[in-house]
Design a protein around this motif. Structure first.
Motif, PDB file in Angstrom:
ATOM      1  N   VAL A  18       0.871  -1.173   0.000  1.00 51.63           N
ATOM      2  CA  VAL A  18       0.000   0.000   0.000  1.00 51.63           C
ATOM      3  C   VAL A  18       0.903   1.217   0.000  1.00 51.63           C
ATOM      4  CG1 VAL A  18      -1.752   1.301   1.268  1.00 51.63           C
ATOM      5  CG2 VAL A  18      -1.796  -1.202   1.299  1.00 51.63           C
ATOM      6  N   LYS A  19       0.697   2.126  -0.946  1.00 55.82           N
ATOM      7  CA  LYS A  19       1.522   3.336  -1.037  1.00 55.82           C
ATOM      8  C   LYS A  19       0.676   4.523  -0.603  1.00 55.82           C
ATOM      9  CE  LYS A  19       4.443   6.013  -4.101  1.00 55.82           C
ATOM     10  NZ  LYS A  19       4.947   6.167  -5.464  1.00 55.82           N
ATOM     11  N   VAL A  20       1.113   5.197   0.466  1.00 51.57           N
ATOM     12  CA  VAL A  20       0.402   6.357   1.000  1.00 51.57           C
ATOM     13  C   VAL A  20       1.090   7.615   0.486  1.00 51.57           C
ATOM     14  CG1 VAL A  20      -0.317   7.542   3.095  1.00 51.57           C
ATOM     15  CG2 VAL A  20      -0.228   5.047   3.050  1.00 51.57           C
ATOM     16  N   GLN A  21       0.291   8.533  -0.054  1.00 53.00           N
ATOM     17  CA  GLN A  21       0.801   9.793  -0.582  1.00 53.00           C
ATOM     18  C   GLN A  21       0.169  10.953   0.171  1.00 53.00           C
ATOM     19  OE1 GLN A  21       1.244   9.452  -5.120  1.00 53.00           O
ATOM     20  NE2 GLN A  21      -0.604   8.290  -4.623  1.00 53.00           N
ATOM     21  N   MET A  26      -4.601   6.698  -2.150  1.00 53.78           N
ATOM     22  CA  MET A  26      -3.809   5.614  -1.593  1.00 53.78           C
ATOM     23  C   MET A  26      -3.735   4.543  -2.676  1.00 53.78           C
ATOM     24  SD  MET A  26      -4.448   3.442   1.883  1.00 53.78           S
ATOM     25  CE  MET A  26      -4.471   4.954   2.814  1.00 53.78           C
ATOM     26  N   LEU A  27      -2.525   4.150  -3.051  1.00 59.28           N
ATOM     27  CA  LEU A  27      -2.335   3.156  -4.099  1.00 59.28           C
ATOM     28  C   LEU A  27      -2.171   1.787  -3.457  1.00 59.28           C
ATOM     29  CD1 LEU A  27       0.155   5.135  -6.345  1.00 59.28           C
ATOM     30  CD2 LEU A  27      -2.327   4.990  -6.556  1.00 59.28           C
ATOM     31  N   VAL A  28      -2.977   0.831  -3.917  1.00 57.67           N
ATOM     32  CA  VAL A  28      -2.983  -0.509  -3.337  1.00 57.67           C
ATOM     33  C   VAL A  28      -2.778  -1.521  -4.450  1.00 57.67           C
ATOM     34  CG1 VAL A  28      -4.335  -2.177  -1.999  1.00 57.67           C
ATOM     35  CG2 VAL A  28      -4.645   0.263  -1.594  1.00 57.67           C
ATOM     36  N   GLU A  29      -1.855  -2.469  -4.239  1.00 56.48           N
ATOM     37  CA  GLU A  29      -1.671  -3.547  -5.209  1.00 56.48           C
ATOM     38  C   GLU A  29      -2.920  -4.401  -5.221  1.00 56.48           C
ATOM     39  OE1 GLU A  29       1.888  -5.745  -4.422  1.00 56.48           O
ATOM     40  OE2 GLU A  29       3.178  -4.082  -4.992  1.00 56.48           O
ATOM     41  N   LEU A  51      -7.280   4.368  -4.247  1.00 54.73           N
ATOM     42  CA  LEU A  51      -8.409   4.573  -3.341  1.00 54.73           C
ATOM     43  C   LEU A  51      -8.475   6.035  -2.937  1.00 54.73           C
ATOM     44  CD1 LEU A  51      -8.081   1.442  -1.035  1.00 54.73           C
ATOM     45  CD2 LEU A  51      -9.650   1.800  -2.943  1.00 54.73           C
ATOM     46  N   CYS A  52      -9.646   6.629  -3.035  1.00 50.81           N
ATOM     47  CA  CYS A  52      -9.851   8.032  -2.695  1.00 50.81           C
ATOM     48  C   CYS A  52      -9.687   8.236  -1.191  1.00 50.81           C
ATOM     49  CB  CYS A  52     -11.250   8.456  -3.124  1.00 50.81           C
ATOM     50  SG  CYS A  52     -11.666  10.146  -2.655  1.00 50.81           S
TER      51      CYS A  52
END
Length: 83
Positions: A18-21, A26-29, A51-52
């Motif tokens: 999970v990549k938090v910006q 939020m980017l999730v594989e 994900l918003c």
């Protein structure tokens, strides 16, 4: 053939990334299954989903880049200035 939420190519016990910006989704594989507040679930079989986190998306919980319209400027919580 579409995959089901239980289909996952990962070996058991492998962590999902999970990549938090700070400014953005939020980017999730993927694939992912998301449970919403009302108990319903939505599923995406994409290799990565956004994900918003701002709750402005018209496609919530998926990001539609609505956050870009009101991204705070570099110094605080105010929207970025327009020239």
């Amino acid at each position: 053939m579409p995959s089901s939420p239980s289909d996952d190519a990962r070996p058991p016990g492998t962590a999902r990334r999970v990549k938090v910006q700070r400014r953005g989704p939020m980017l999730v594989e993927g694939p992912v299954e998301v449970e919403l507040e009302d108990g319903t679930t939505v599923f995406s079989d994409r290799f990565q989903v956004a994900l918003c986190t701002c709750r402005r998306s018209r496609r919530f919980p998926w990001c539609d880049t609505s956050h870009r319209a009101r991204t705070p400027g570099p110094g605080g919580d105010e929207p970025a200035a327009k020239d």
